[in-house]
Scaffold this motif. Structure first.
Motif, PDB file in Angstrom:
ATOM      1  N   LEU A 147       0.805  -1.220  -0.181  1.00 14.11           N
ATOM      2  CA  LEU A 147       0.123   0.114  -0.071  1.00 14.11           C
ATOM      3  C   LEU A 147       0.723   1.164   0.137  1.00 14.11           C
ATOM      4  O   LEU A 147       1.878   1.336   0.914  1.00 14.11           O
ATOM      5  CB  LEU A 147      -0.887  -0.101   1.020  1.00 14.11           C
ATOM      6  N   PRO A 148       0.612   2.256  -0.889  1.00 16.88           N
ATOM      7  CA  PRO A 148       1.345   3.496  -0.790  1.00 16.88           C
ATOM      8  C   PRO A 148       0.956   4.475   0.336  1.00 16.88           C
ATOM      9  O   PRO A 148       0.453   5.603  -0.060  1.00 16.88           O
ATOM     10  CB  PRO A 148       0.957   4.084  -2.179  1.00 16.88           C
ATOM     11  N   ILE A 149       1.194   3.780   1.434  1.00 13.75           N
ATOM     12  CA  ILE A 149       0.845   4.868   2.565  1.00 13.75           C
ATOM     13  C   ILE A 149       2.107   4.744   3.391  1.00 13.75           C
ATOM     14  O   ILE A 149       2.764   3.929   3.980  1.00 13.75           O
ATOM     15  CB  ILE A 149      -0.055   4.256   3.570  1.00 13.75           C
ATOM     16  N   LEU A 150       2.753   6.119   3.842  1.00 14.20           N
ATOM     17  CA  LEU A 150       3.892   6.460   4.458  1.00 14.20           C
ATOM     18  C   LEU A 150       5.146   5.769   3.673  1.00 14.20           C
ATOM     19  O   LEU A 150       5.968   5.076   4.529  1.00 14.20           O
ATOM     20  CB  LEU A 150       3.810   5.925   6.163  1.00 14.20           C
ATOM     21  N   GLY A 151       5.079   6.157   2.418  1.00 15.43           N
ATOM     22  CA  GLY A 151       6.113   5.301   1.837  1.00 15.43           C
ATOM     23  C   GLY A 151       5.408   4.173   1.205  1.00 15.43           C
ATOM     24  O   GLY A 151       4.294   4.257   0.492  1.00 15.43           O
ATOM     25  N   GLY A 166     -11.953  -6.916  -1.012  1.00 16.43           N
ATOM     26  CA  GLY A 166     -12.649  -5.792  -0.628  1.00 16.43           C
ATOM     27  C   GLY A 166     -12.757  -4.840  -1.603  1.00 16.43           C
ATOM     28  O   GLY A 166     -14.173  -4.195  -1.979  1.00 16.43           O
ATOM     29  N   ILE A 167     -11.875  -4.319  -2.199  1.00 13.59           N
ATOM     30  CA  ILE A 167     -12.008  -3.335  -3.529  1.00 13.59           C
ATOM     31  C   ILE A 167     -12.740  -3.764  -4.481  1.00 13.59           C
ATOM     32  O   ILE A 167     -13.570  -2.993  -4.986  1.00 13.59           O
ATOM     33  CB  ILE A 167     -10.573  -3.075  -3.904  1.00 13.59           C
ATOM     34  N   VAL A 168     -12.571  -5.174  -4.890  1.00 11.42           N
ATOM     35  CA  VAL A 168     -13.819  -5.615  -6.238  1.00 11.42           C
ATOM     36  C   VAL A 168     -15.216  -5.502  -5.476  1.00 11.42           C
ATOM     37  O   VAL A 168     -16.041  -5.172  -6.389  1.00 11.42           O
ATOM     38  CB  VAL A 168     -13.164  -7.056  -6.191  1.00 11.42           C
ATOM     39  N   LEU A 169     -15.144  -6.021  -4.377  1.00  9.38           N
ATOM     40  CA  LEU A 169     -16.699  -6.138  -3.669  1.00  9.38           C
ATOM     41  C   LEU A 169     -17.413  -4.725  -3.938  1.00  9.38           C
ATOM     42  O   LEU A 169     -18.437  -4.530  -4.199  1.00  9.38           O
ATOM     43  CB  LEU A 169     -16.866  -6.739  -2.499  1.00  9.38           C
ATOM     44  N   VAL A 170     -16.618  -3.742  -3.285  1.00 12.11           N
ATOM     45  CA  VAL A 170     -17.015  -2.379  -2.904  1.00 12.11           C
ATOM     46  C   VAL A 170     -17.374  -1.750  -4.514  1.00 12.11           C
ATOM     47  O   VAL A 170     -18.400  -1.260  -4.743  1.00 12.11           O
ATOM     48  CB  VAL A 170     -16.050  -1.518  -2.193  1.00 12.11           C
ATOM     49  N   THR A 171     -16.501  -1.793  -5.438  1.00 16.38           N
ATOM     50  CA  THR A 171     -16.497  -1.223  -6.729  1.00 16.38           C
ATOM     51  C   THR A 171     -17.632  -1.832  -7.626  1.00 16.38           C
ATOM     52  O   THR A 171     -18.462  -1.101  -8.161  1.00 16.38           O
ATOM     53  CB  THR A 171     -15.027  -1.410  -7.482  1.00 16.38           C
ATOM     54  N   PHE A 261      -2.978  -0.493 -10.301  1.00 15.23           N
ATOM     55  CA  PHE A 261      -2.153   0.610 -10.264  1.00 15.23           C
ATOM     56  C   PHE A 261      -1.543   0.820  -8.815  1.00 15.23           C
ATOM     57  O   PHE A 261      -0.430   1.137  -8.787  1.00 15.23           O
ATOM     58  CB  PHE A 261      -3.093   1.813 -10.503  1.00 15.23           C
ATOM     59  N   ILE A 262      -2.465   0.663  -7.608  1.00  6.56           N
ATOM     60  CA  ILE A 262      -2.077   1.004  -6.234  1.00  6.56           C
ATOM     61  C   ILE A 262      -0.958   0.090  -6.113  1.00  6.56           C
ATOM     62  O   ILE A 262       0.071   0.541  -5.468  1.00  6.56           O
ATOM     63  CB  ILE A 262      -3.142   0.658  -5.540  1.00  6.56           C
ATOM     64  N   GLY A 263      -0.964  -1.340  -6.451  1.00  3.99           N
ATOM     65  CA  GLY A 263      -0.046  -2.144  -5.799  1.00  3.99           C
ATOM     66  C   GLY A 263       1.409  -1.838  -6.395  1.00  3.99           C
ATOM     67  O   GLY A 263       2.198  -2.648  -6.077  1.00  3.99           O
ATOM     68  N   ASN A 264       1.492  -1.014  -7.356  1.00  4.68           N
ATOM     69  CA  ASN A 264       2.660  -0.560  -8.075  1.00  4.68           C
ATOM     70  C   ASN A 264       3.260   0.720  -7.960  1.00  4.68           C
ATOM     71  O   ASN A 264       4.057   1.158  -8.581  1.00  4.68           O
ATOM     72  CB  ASN A 264       2.798  -1.254  -9.480  1.00  4.68           C
ATOM     73  N   VAL A 265       2.790   1.488  -7.057  1.00  3.25           N
ATOM     74  CA  VAL A 265       3.066   2.905  -6.988  1.00  3.25           C
ATOM     75  C   VAL A 265       4.056   3.042  -5.591  1.00  3.25           C
ATOM     76  O   VAL A 265       3.555   2.640  -4.538  1.00  3.25           O
ATOM     77  CB  VAL A 265       1.880   3.647  -6.792  1.00  3.25           C
ATOM     78  N   ASP A 266       4.840   3.866  -6.004  1.00  2.00           N
ATOM     79  CA  ASP A 266       5.527   4.545  -4.956  1.00  2.00           C
ATOM     80  C   ASP A 266       5.637   6.048  -4.647  1.00  2.00           C
ATOM     81  O   ASP A 266       5.705   6.729  -5.587  1.00  2.00           O
ATOM     82  CB  ASP A 266       7.305   4.280  -4.899  1.00  2.00           C
ATOM     83  N   LEU A 288      -1.973  10.542  -3.832  1.00  2.00           N
ATOM     84  CA  LEU A 288      -2.831  10.470  -4.929  1.00  2.00           C
ATOM     85  C   LEU A 288      -3.055   9.018  -5.193  1.00  2.00           C
ATOM     86  O   LEU A 288      -4.018   8.735  -5.745  1.00  2.00           O
ATOM     87  CB  LEU A 288      -1.781  11.022  -5.836  1.00  2.00           C
ATOM     88  N   PRO A 289      -2.112   7.958  -5.095  1.00  2.00           N
ATOM     89  CA  PRO A 289      -2.388   6.545  -5.393  1.00  2.00           C
ATOM     90  C   PRO A 289      -3.709   6.090  -4.765  1.00  2.00           C
ATOM     91  O   PRO A 289      -4.192   5.308  -5.355  1.00  2.00           O
ATOM     92  CB  PRO A 289      -1.243   5.813  -4.861  1.00  2.00           C
ATOM     93  N   ILE A 290      -3.991   6.568  -3.645  1.00  2.00           N
ATOM     94  CA  ILE A 290      -5.480   6.220  -2.946  1.00  2.00           C
ATOM     95  C   ILE A 290      -6.409   7.067  -3.386  1.00  2.00           C
ATOM     96  O   ILE A 290      -7.493   6.619  -3.678  1.00  2.00           O
ATOM     97  CB  ILE A 290      -5.247   6.213  -1.542  1.00  2.00           C
ATOM     98  N   ALA A 291      -6.161   8.490  -3.353  1.00  2.00           N
ATOM     99  CA  ALA A 291      -7.264   9.449  -3.853  1.00  2.00           C
ATOM    100  C   ALA A 291      -7.605   9.399  -5.153  1.00  2.00           C
ATOM    101  O   ALA A 291      -8.987   9.617  -5.635  1.00  2.00           O
ATOM    102  CB  ALA A 291      -6.704  10.811  -3.413  1.00  2.00           C
ATOM    103  N   LEU A 292      -6.833   9.096  -6.478  1.00  2.00           N
ATOM    104  CA  LEU A 292      -7.269   9.294  -7.424  1.00  2.00           C
ATOM    105  C   LEU A 292      -8.275   8.137  -7.940  1.00  2.00           C
ATOM    106  O   LEU A 292      -9.355   8.555  -8.557  1.00  2.00           O
ATOM    107  CB  LEU A 292      -6.197   9.026  -8.383  1.00  2.00           C
ATOM    108  N   PRO A 293      -8.254   6.932  -7.455  1.00  6.67           N
ATOM    109  CA  PRO A 293      -9.319   5.871  -7.804  1.00  6.67           C
ATOM    110  C   PRO A 293     -10.532   6.265  -7.206  1.00  6.67           C
ATOM    111  O   PRO A 293     -11.558   6.049  -7.455  1.00  6.67           O
ATOM    112  CB  PRO A 293      -8.712   4.709  -7.343  1.00  6.67           C
ATOM    113  N   LEU A 294     -10.467   6.819  -5.808  1.00  8.03           N
ATOM    114  CA  LEU A 294     -11.594   7.247  -5.344  1.00  8.03           C
ATOM    115  C   LEU A 294     -12.291   8.498  -5.831  1.00  8.03           C
ATOM    116  O   LEU A 294     -13.522   8.338  -6.218  1.00  8.03           O
ATOM    117  CB  LEU A 294     -11.329   7.600  -3.905  1.00  8.03           C
TER     118      LEU A 294
END
Length: 394
Positions: A147-151, A166-171, A261-266, A288-294
């Protein structure tokens, strides 16, 4: 870009061409949406349009496998299986392994939705089908690695797997909830796919060396094609609904783009080891890596969240249907069917493209002002347009 343009055109053309055939099939097997209290249409409409979009997506995968620059993304992936770094032979993450997982998940979830379109499955069976599709996709390689959180934060594998599902189910459920007016879901997901494509493609061009070929970019290009190919048949007055087959399929495709996308972002400003710059503003880049998909999915996610809160407060199941969705509220304000859809398109576009605009500016002042102007204009359209049109006709 030419490769993605071809992927888009093939997905759109095949979806457009096969939709009338699917409509005939839906009528023949009785996949018809009856007139219900919560619906806004006044005649029974065939559904099952998601199968046409599935065929369009599979056609895009097939044509991309023949293109040298996309073969490593959608091909067998055999050349990448021994690469534990996640960087494929083409320089991009995942290779054909990810696409095989997405195709498998897409087929499963579309078939579950198609069965529901014909036989009206209960919510638990549909949810189980979505979990099966998400699990199959994750097992095949489409899952969060970090996860691109705190690095870059690496969590235990079971937790990352649960987050992936969970991401799949929510979307998928968010798209299903918003699918209440002719052309609404297809248009909003098309807007989301285009915004996501622009962002990921632009980000990939900044790699060192540049590499614009990635799973997320391909999936968003193909998803955009499927949506635009289906819209001529689905915009008001609709001749065919996408049904659960389409809503669940589009949700899964957008979630797969988000996950890859999220899984490969630094978030420090690079993607993998390639040096791709996420944003000029490094503080913004952390989120951004979390905010943009939202952001690109904000309308369906907001509608789903409000529906769950509303139904939970009433003491009923979150999956219990009602006539209180955003699209129903727009009709109550006084918008026409097509007008409500176009205004919701405007909301989706302002937020999605505003987020992308914000991502590529060192100084956020201009993007923020642009978003604020867009929000005010769209708010005026939402609240005042019906009355203004009434006065014009007097």
């Amino acid at each position: 870009m030419r490769e993605y343009l071809l992927v888009f055109v093939v997905a759109a053309a095949v979806t457009y061409a096969t939709t009338p055939l699917i409509r005939r099939l839906a009528i023949r097997i009785g996949a018809i949406t009856p007139v219900r209290d919560r619906d806004v249409h006044d005649t029974p409409i065939p559904r099952l349009g998601g199968l046409a979009m599935l065929i369009g997506f599979l056609a895009a995968v097939a044509i991309a496998a023949q293109l040298p620059k996309l073969h490593c993304i959608v091909g067998s992936g055999a050349e990448d299986l021994g690469d534990v770094t996640g960087i494929g032979a083409c320089g991009g993450p995942g290779g054909g392994v990810e696409i095989r997982g997405i195709v498998l998940g897409a087929i499963i979830v579309a078939l579950v939705g198609a069965i529901d379109d014909v036989r009206e499955l209960d919510w638990l069976t549909k949810l189980s089908g979505q979990i099966l599709a998400a699990g199959a996709m994750a097992y095949s390689g489409v899952q969060l690695l970090s996860l691109p959180i705190l690095g870059v934060t690496v969590l235990p594998a079971p937790l990352l797997m649960a987050l992936t599902v969970g991401i799949v189910l929510v979307t998928t459920n968010a798209v299903n909830f918003i699918d209440g007016l002719d052309g609404l879901a297809a248009g909003i997901i098309g807007i989301a796919a285009l915004a996501f494509f622009i962002y990921v493609y632009g980000l990939s061009r900044s790699y060192n060396p540049p590499n614009v070929f990635s799973t997320a970019t391909f999936v968003t290009a193909a998803t955009l094609g499927c949506c635009l190919g289906f819209l001529p048949h689905n915009f008001h007055p609709a001749r065919l609904f996408m049904g659960d087959a389409g809503a669940l399929l589009l949700g899964l495709l957008m979630s797969s783009a988000t996950i890859t996308f999220i899984g490969n972002v630094d978030p420090s400003g690079t993607v993998d080891a390639t040096g791709g710059q996420i944003a000029g503003n490094q503080q913004l880049a952390m989120y951004l890596p979390i905010a943009l998909p939202l952001a690109v999915m904000i309308i369906p996610l907001l509608d789903m969240t409000l529906a769950v809160i509303r139904r939970t407060r009433r003491g009923v199941s979150p999956w219990s249907p009602d006539a209180q969705h955003l699209q129903h509220q727009m009709l109550r304000i006084g918008h026409t069917h097509a007008g409500a859809v176009l205004v919701l398109y405007a909301w989706a576009g302002v937020i999605a493209f505003g987020a992308v605009f914000l991502a590529y500016h060192d100084d956020p002042l201009i993007p923020v002002l642009s978003i604020a102007i867009g929000v005010l204009a769209t708010w005026w359209l939402t609240r005042r347009l019906p009355g203004w049109l009434d006065r014009r006709t007097l």
